[in-house]
Design a protein around this motif. Structure first.
Motif, mmCIF file in Angstrom:
data_model
loop_
_atom_site.group_PDB
_atom_site.id
_atom_site.type_symbol
_atom_site.label_atom_id
_atom_site.label_comp_id
_atom_site.label_asym_id
_atom_site.label_seq_id
_atom_site.Cartn_x
_atom_site.Cartn_y
_atom_site.Cartn_z
ATOM 1 N N LEU A 1 0.799 -1.217 0.000
ATOM 2 C CA LEU A 1 0.000 0.000 0.000
ATOM 3 C C LEU A 1 0.835 1.272 0.000
ATOM 4 O O LEU A 1 0.293 2.360 0.047
ATOM 5 C CB LEU A 1 -0.908 0.014 1.231
ATOM 6 N N ARG A 2 2.142 1.126 -0.063
ATOM 7 C CA ARG A 2 2.956 2.339 0.066
ATOM 8 C C ARG A 2 2.667 3.284 -1.102
ATOM 9 O O ARG A 2 2.320 2.864 -2.191
ATOM 10 C CB ARG A 2 4.431 1.987 0.143
ATOM 11 N N TYR A 3 2.748 4.559 -0.831
ATOM 12 C CA TYR A 3 2.360 5.524 -1.863
ATOM 13 C C TYR A 3 3.483 6.483 -2.208
ATOM 14 O O TYR A 3 4.418 6.094 -2.907
ATOM 15 C CB TYR A 3 1.056 6.212 -1.494
ATOM 16 N N SER A 4 3.424 7.718 -1.741
ATOM 17 C CA SER A 4 4.360 8.701 -2.279
ATOM 18 C C SER A 4 5.778 8.506 -1.737
ATOM 19 O O SER A 4 5.974 8.013 -0.636
ATOM 20 C CB SER A 4 3.875 10.089 -1.899
ATOM 21 N N PRO A 5 6.761 8.911 -2.516
ATOM 22 C CA PRO A 5 8.116 8.834 -2.009
ATOM 23 C C PRO A 5 8.322 9.834 -0.871
ATOM 24 O O PRO A 5 7.954 10.984 -0.973
ATOM 25 C CB PRO A 5 8.980 9.202 -3.225
ATOM 26 N N ARG A 6 8.835 9.373 0.211
ATOM 27 C CA ARG A 6 9.175 10.230 1.337
ATOM 28 C C ARG A 6 10.491 9.714 1.859
ATOM 29 O O ARG A 6 10.857 8.590 1.576
ATOM 30 C CB ARG A 6 8.137 10.123 2.461
ATOM 31 N N SER A 7 11.179 10.522 2.634
ATOM 32 C CA SER A 7 12.427 10.004 3.198
ATOM 33 C C SER A 7 12.077 8.857 4.142
ATOM 34 O O SER A 7 10.985 8.799 4.695
ATOM 35 C CB SER A 7 13.176 11.105 3.917
ATOM 36 N N TRP A 8 13.003 7.940 4.308
ATOM 37 C CA TRP A 8 12.643 6.671 4.935
ATOM 38 C C TRP A 8 12.022 6.843 6.315
ATOM 39 O O TRP A 8 11.090 6.137 6.669
ATOM 40 C CB TRP A 8 13.861 5.722 5.003
ATOM 41 N N HIS A 9 12.537 7.824 7.066
ATOM 42 C CA HIS A 9 12.046 7.915 8.443
ATOM 43 C C HIS A 9 10.655 8.523 8.497
ATOM 44 O O HIS A 9 10.060 8.590 9.559
ATOM 45 C CB HIS A 9 13.047 8.650 9.338
ATOM 46 N N LEU A 10 10.122 8.989 7.349
ATOM 47 C CA LEU A 10 8.746 9.486 7.336
ATOM 48 C C LEU A 10 7.756 8.422 6.878
ATOM 49 O O LEU A 10 6.572 8.676 6.786
ATOM 50 C CB LEU A 10 8.637 10.700 6.417
ATOM 51 N N THR A 11 8.248 7.248 6.556
ATOM 52 C CA THR A 11 7.358 6.215 6.043
ATOM 53 C C THR A 11 6.842 5.310 7.155
ATOM 54 O O THR A 11 6.217 4.292 6.874
ATOM 55 C CB THR A 11 8.054 5.352 4.983
ATOM 56 N N GLY A 12 7.111 5.674 8.397
ATOM 57 C CA GLY A 12 6.754 4.799 9.504
ATOM 58 C C GLY A 12 5.282 4.856 9.870
ATOM 59 O O GLY A 12 4.571 5.823 9.582
ATOM 60 N N PHE A 13 4.855 3.786 10.498
ATOM 61 C CA PHE A 13 3.510 3.669 11.066
ATOM 62 C C PHE A 13 3.685 3.372 12.555
ATOM 63 O O PHE A 13 4.340 2.379 12.916
ATOM 64 C CB PHE A 13 2.756 2.477 10.467
ATOM 65 N N TRP A 14 3.061 4.175 13.392
ATOM 66 C CA TRP A 14 3.109 3.877 14.830
ATOM 67 C C TRP A 14 2.440 2.542 15.130
ATOM 68 O O TRP A 14 1.404 2.216 14.525
ATOM 69 C CB TRP A 14 2.399 4.966 15.638
ATOM 70 N N ILE A 15 3.033 1.786 16.044
ATOM 71 C CA ILE A 15 2.432 0.551 16.553
ATOM 72 C C ILE A 15 2.293 0.660 18.075
ATOM 73 O O ILE A 15 2.842 1.597 18.673
ATOM 74 C CB ILE A 15 3.254 -0.708 16.151
ATOM 75 N N GLY A 16 1.608 -0.274 18.672
ATOM 76 C CA GLY A 16 1.278 -0.193 20.099
ATOM 77 C C GLY A 16 2.396 -0.654 21.014
ATOM 78 O O GLY A 16 2.169 -1.502 21.874
ATOM 79 N N LEU A 17 3.567 -0.059 20.850
ATOM 80 C CA LEU A 17 4.757 -0.489 21.607
ATOM 81 C C LEU A 17 5.501 0.750 22.095
ATOM 82 O O LEU A 17 5.807 1.644 21.304
ATOM 83 C CB LEU A 17 5.657 -1.314 20.684
ATOM 84 N N TRP B 1 4.080 -3.810 25.075
ATOM 85 C CA TRP B 1 2.922 -3.647 24.216
ATOM 86 C C TRP B 1 1.797 -2.978 24.996
ATOM 87 O O TRP B 1 1.778 -3.035 26.231
ATOM 88 C CB TRP B 1 2.445 -5.010 23.699
ATOM 89 N N LEU B 2 0.823 -2.402 24.277
ATOM 90 C CA LEU B 2 -0.315 -1.764 24.939
ATOM 91 C C LEU B 2 -1.131 -2.760 25.742
ATOM 92 O O LEU B 2 -1.841 -2.370 26.658
ATOM 93 C CB LEU B 2 -1.201 -1.069 23.908
ATOM 94 N N ASN B 3 -1.067 -4.035 25.397
ATOM 95 C CA ASN B 3 -1.774 -5.038 26.197
ATOM 96 C C ASN B 3 -0.950 -5.441 27.428
ATOM 97 O O ASN B 3 -1.247 -6.443 28.064
ATOM 98 C CB ASN B 3 -2.159 -6.247 25.331
ATOM 99 N N ARG B 4 0.072 -4.662 27.729
ATOM 100 C CA ARG B 4 0.928 -4.774 28.913
ATOM 101 C C ARG B 4 1.911 -5.934 28.866
ATOM 102 O O ARG B 4 2.654 -6.173 29.821
ATOM 103 C CB ARG B 4 0.111 -4.889 30.218
#
Ligand code: 2F8
Ligand code: CA
Length: 150
Positions: free
Chosen positions: A61-77, A88-91
């Motif tokens: 699903l990746r879309y526009s070119p961005r510098s690598w550190h802007l391509t991140g998705f936050w996760i529950g950690l 993890w958010l589930n402790r």
């Protein structure tokens, strides 16, 4: 089980990826609030199967070119409560992390974890080592999860 339209399915869990250019990047906390508003929470990636699934989804699903550190998705950690003690958010304590080489490095008070997709052919990128710790206030995309409806 079933997922809402726009959510992706793995076993009994539904995942939502903020892929649209129209969705602003957000801090870890704001991202989490956005998930909670939808009856979800940030994704917990605590198995090889989930890591594979999420990695493939964000790569496809990746879309526009961005510098690598802007391509991140936050996760529950996060290790916000105690430096170096990732939970993890589930402790549950982090058992296996798929950190990029040299990560987590807490380079700029980095207490929240994100998963990254490859966005450029020249990137050195290993799908099984694609996590980074970043400052929790940093604007990124995010991944929500919720239980599938029976
Ligand atoms: O080189 C790894 C390093 O890259 C960026 O800093 C330059 C990341 N920063 C953000 O994503 C804000 C660091 O977390 C990462 O360790
Ligand atoms: Ca880092």
């Amino acid at each position: 089980g079933h997922c809402l339209p726009g959510w992706e399915h793995l076993n009994s869990t539904c995942y939502y990826f903020t892929m649209s250019e129209a969705i602003p990047l957000s801090s870890w906390k704001r991202s989490r609030e956005n998930c909670i508003k939808q009856g979800a929470d940030l994704a917990v990636i605590d198995s090889q199967e989930k890591q594979d699934f999420v990695t493939k989804a964000i790569q496809d699903l990746r879309y526009s070119p961005r510098s690598w550190h802007l391509t991140g998705f936050w996760i529950g950690l996060t290790d916000d409560h105690e430096e170096g003690n990732w939970k993890w958010l589930n402790r549950t304590k982090l058992i296996q992390g798929y950190w990029a080489p040299g990560e987590p490095n807490d380079s700029r008070n980095e207490d929240c974890a994100a998963i990254y997709s490859k966005n450029h052919p020249s990137d050195t990128w290993d799908p099984m080592a694609n996590w980074n710790d970043a400052p929790c206030s940093f604007p990124l995309k995010w991944i929500c999860e919720m239980k599938a409806v029976q």
